[in-house]
Design a protein around this motif. Structure first.
Motif, PDB file in Angstrom:
ATOM      1  N   CYS A 182       0.822  -1.209   0.000  1.00 51.60           N
ATOM      2  CA  CYS A 182       0.000   0.000   0.000  1.00 51.60           C
ATOM      3  C   CYS A 182       0.861   1.267   0.000  1.00 51.60           C
ATOM      4  CB  CYS A 182      -0.937  -0.014   1.203  1.00 51.60           C
ATOM      5  SG  CYS A 182      -2.066   1.386   1.244  1.00 51.60           S
ATOM      6  N   PHE A 183       1.627   1.472   1.052  1.00 52.88           N
ATOM      7  CA  PHE A 183       2.347   2.729   1.206  1.00 52.88           C
ATOM      8  C   PHE A 183       3.510   2.899   0.237  1.00 52.88           C
ATOM      9  CE2 PHE A 183       0.533   2.067   5.535  1.00 52.88           C
ATOM     10  CZ  PHE A 183      -0.374   3.106   5.472  1.00 52.88           C
ATOM     11  N   LEU A 184       4.363   1.890   0.082  1.00 51.78           N
ATOM     12  CA  LEU A 184       5.522   2.034  -0.797  1.00 51.78           C
ATOM     13  C   LEU A 184       5.106   2.327  -2.230  1.00 51.78           C
ATOM     14  CD1 LEU A 184       8.107  -0.640   0.394  1.00 51.78           C
ATOM     15  CD2 LEU A 184       8.240   1.834   0.584  1.00 51.78           C
ATOM     16  N   ARG A 185       4.029   1.744  -2.651  1.00 49.42           N
ATOM     17  CA  ARG A 185       3.569   1.940  -4.029  1.00 49.42           C
ATOM     18  C   ARG A 185       3.194   3.403  -4.284  1.00 49.42           C
ATOM     19  NH1 ARG A 185      -1.557  -1.393  -5.766  1.00 49.42           N
ATOM     20  NH2 ARG A 185      -2.235  -0.351  -3.887  1.00 49.42           N
ATOM     21  N   HIS A 186       2.635   4.050  -3.294  1.00 45.05           N
ATOM     22  CA  HIS A 186       2.170   5.419  -3.470  1.00 45.05           C
ATOM     23  C   HIS A 186       3.159   6.487  -3.015  1.00 45.05           C
ATOM     24  CE1 HIS A 186      -1.772   4.045  -4.679  1.00 45.05           C
ATOM     25  NE2 HIS A 186      -1.766   3.211  -3.642  1.00 45.05           N
ATOM     26  N   PHE A 187       4.061   6.130  -2.122  1.00 40.59           N
ATOM     27  CA  PHE A 187       4.997   7.108  -1.577  1.00 40.59           C
ATOM     28  C   PHE A 187       6.445   6.697  -1.807  1.00 40.59           C
ATOM     29  CE2 PHE A 187       1.170   7.264   1.129  1.00 40.59           C
ATOM     30  CZ  PHE A 187       0.793   8.581   0.903  1.00 40.59           C
ATOM     31  N   ALA A 188       6.722   5.990  -2.878  1.00 38.90           N
ATOM     32  CA  ALA A 188       8.055   5.458  -3.132  1.00 38.90           C
ATOM     33  C   ALA A 188       9.100   6.571  -3.194  1.00 38.90           C
ATOM     34  CB  ALA A 188       8.064   4.661  -4.432  1.00 38.90           C
ATOM     35  N   ASN A 189      10.152   6.404  -2.407  1.00 41.87           N
ATOM     36  CA  ASN A 189      11.316   7.288  -2.445  1.00 41.87           C
ATOM     37  C   ASN A 189      12.454   6.553  -1.747  1.00 41.87           C
ATOM     38  OD1 ASN A 189      11.650   8.220   0.444  1.00 41.87           O
ATOM     39  ND2 ASN A 189       9.519   8.854   0.076  1.00 41.87           N
ATOM     40  N   PRO A 190      13.709   6.927  -2.017  1.00 41.13           N
ATOM     41  CA  PRO A 190      14.851   6.191  -1.454  1.00 41.13           C
ATOM     42  C   PRO A 190      14.853   6.110   0.073  1.00 41.13           C
ATOM     43  CG  PRO A 190      15.593   7.672  -3.191  1.00 41.13           C
ATOM     44  CD  PRO A 190      14.136   7.987  -2.937  1.00 41.13           C
ATOM     45  N   LEU A 191      14.405   7.153   0.778  1.00 43.18           N
ATOM     46  CA  LEU A 191      14.405   7.109   2.242  1.00 43.18           C
ATOM     47  C   LEU A 191      13.352   6.151   2.772  1.00 43.18           C
ATOM     48  CD1 LEU A 191      14.984  10.854   3.172  1.00 43.18           C
ATOM     49  CD2 LEU A 191      16.617   8.967   3.281  1.00 43.18           C
TER      50      LEU A 191
END
Length: 97
Positions: free
Chosen positions: A23-32
């Motif tokens: 859920c979250f990684l898919r929508h808020f993907a960034n290196p951190l």
């Protein structure tokens, strides 16, 4: 992703991993975020600066060896320390059903 969100998604185990990755990684993907740390490293800062908030639902509130309060404080301090930062303040999280 399951059709409904179950309480075990907040347990810190496999259900939590599944929720974050699907859920979250898919929508808020960034290196951190993709590092999946338990605390957020805040940049730019002269010294390591990190933020974490832990919250728990434990019954009973007091149990052999501790309490829900000590569990939350120790968990938060550990998360911040794992990023090389020193704890100075505490944040507060509430779980309201």
């Amino acid at each position: 992703m399951d059709e409904c969100l179950l309480l075990d998604a907040g347990s810190g185990g496999r259900a939590s991993q599944r929720l974050v990755s699907q859920c979250f990684l898919r929508h808020f993907a960034n290196p951190l975020l993709e590092r999946l740390d338990d605390a957020a490293e805040l940049r730019p800062a002269a010294a390591p600066l990190a933020m974490s908030t832990d919250s728990y639902t434990v019954s009973p509130l007091f149990f052999p060896g501790g309490s829900i309060g000590t569990l939350a404080v120790h968990g938060t301090v550990n998360d911040v320390a794992m990023l090389g930062a020193r704890p100075h303040w505490l944040s507060c999280a509430f779980i309201l059903e």
